[in-house]
Design a protein around this motif. Structure first.
Motif, PDB file in Angstrom:
ATOM      1  N   TYR A  83      38.375  12.111   0.820  1.00 24.27           N
ATOM      2  CA  TYR A  83      39.661  11.427   0.907  1.00 24.27           C
ATOM      3  C   TYR A  83      39.892  10.549  -0.324  1.00 24.27           C
ATOM      4  O   TYR A  83      40.980  10.518  -0.890  1.00 24.27           O
ATOM      5  N   THR A  84      38.852   9.836  -0.762  1.00 23.92           N
ATOM      6  CA  THR A  84      38.978   8.935  -1.901  1.00 23.92           C
ATOM      7  C   THR A  84      39.331   9.695  -3.177  1.00 23.92           C
ATOM      8  O   THR A  84      40.216   9.294  -3.926  1.00 23.92           O
ATOM      9  N   PHE A  85      38.645  10.807  -3.430  1.00 26.34           N
ATOM     10  CA  PHE A  85      38.886  11.539  -4.671  1.00 26.34           C
ATOM     11  C   PHE A  85      40.103  12.443  -4.599  1.00 26.34           C
ATOM     12  O   PHE A  85      40.796  12.651  -5.585  1.00 26.34           O
ATOM     13  N   ASN A 141      42.926  11.997  -2.848  1.00 24.36           N
ATOM     14  CA  ASN A 141      44.203  11.293  -2.805  1.00 24.36           C
ATOM     15  C   ASN A 141      44.464  10.412  -4.016  1.00 24.36           C
ATOM     16  O   ASN A 141      45.575   9.962  -4.201  1.00 24.36           O
ATOM     17  N   ASN A 142      43.454  10.132  -4.816  1.00 23.69           N
ATOM     18  CA  ASN A 142      43.647   9.284  -5.978  1.00 23.69           C
ATOM     19  C   ASN A 142      43.047   9.996  -7.191  1.00 23.69           C
ATOM     20  O   ASN A 142      41.844   9.936  -7.426  1.00 23.69           O
ATOM     21  N   SER A 143      43.883  10.664  -7.940  1.00 19.80           N
ATOM     22  CA  SER A 143      43.393  11.449  -9.070  1.00 19.80           C
ATOM     23  C   SER A 143      42.828  10.562 -10.184  1.00 19.80           C
ATOM     24  O   SER A 143      42.025  11.026 -10.988  1.00 19.80           O
ATOM     25  N   LYS A 144      43.211   9.299 -10.236  1.00 22.79           N
ATOM     26  CA  LYS A 144      42.646   8.400 -11.249  1.00 22.79           C
ATOM     27  C   LYS A 144      41.151   8.199 -11.019  1.00 22.79           C
ATOM     28  O   LYS A 144      40.378   8.145 -11.970  1.00 22.79           O
ATOM     29  N   ASN A 145      40.756   8.082  -9.744  1.00 18.44           N
ATOM     30  CA  ASN A 145      39.326   7.971  -9.443  1.00 18.44           C
ATOM     31  C   ASN A 145      38.584   9.215  -9.898  1.00 18.44           C
ATOM     32  O   ASN A 145      37.500   9.133 -10.460  1.00 18.44           O
ATOM     33  N   GLN A 148      39.472  11.349 -12.256  1.00 22.84           N
ATOM     34  CA  GLN A 148      39.443  11.386 -13.716  1.00 22.84           C
ATOM     35  C   GLN A 148      38.394  10.421 -14.265  1.00 22.84           C
ATOM     36  O   GLN A 148      37.681  10.729 -15.206  1.00 22.84           O
ATOM     37  N   LYS A 149      38.290   9.247 -13.652  1.00 21.09           N
ATOM     38  CA  LYS A 149      37.301   8.258 -14.078  1.00 21.09           C
ATOM     39  C   LYS A 149      35.881   8.793 -13.869  1.00 21.09           C
ATOM     40  O   LYS A 149      35.020   8.665 -14.726  1.00 21.09           O
TER      41      LYS A 149
END
Length: 76
Positions: A28-30, A32-36, A38-39
């Motif tokens: 869910y964390t990765f 739903n948040n593509s910035k995470n 990419q980081k």
């Protein structure tokens, strides 16, 4: 096997819950948040291929080189 009322049963249920919850939370964390994502992916090194080297001679060039060597041996 222990019954669900004992402390071993509760521990097994808690472990199962953790085993199921952690992958779902990470997904869910990765997802739903593509910035995470990419980081995380930016910190990892991947295969980096070296630059392309010189190509080998073509069959025609090899034949010509063989003819040259044959002529040198024959004349020399």
């Amino acid at each position: 096997m222990s019954s669900l009322g004992t402390s071993k049963g509760i521990l097994e249920i808690a472990k199962f819950g953790i085993y199921v919850t952690i992958p779902i939370f990470l997904m869910y964390t990765f997802a739903n948040n593509s910035k995470n994502l990419q980081k995380f992916m930016g910190n990892r090194s991947y295969v980096v291929y070296p630059p392309e080297g010189p190509r080998p001679p073509s069959p025609e060039e090899l034949r010509e080189m063989a003819r040259e060597l044959a002529r040198k041996r024959k004349n020399g």
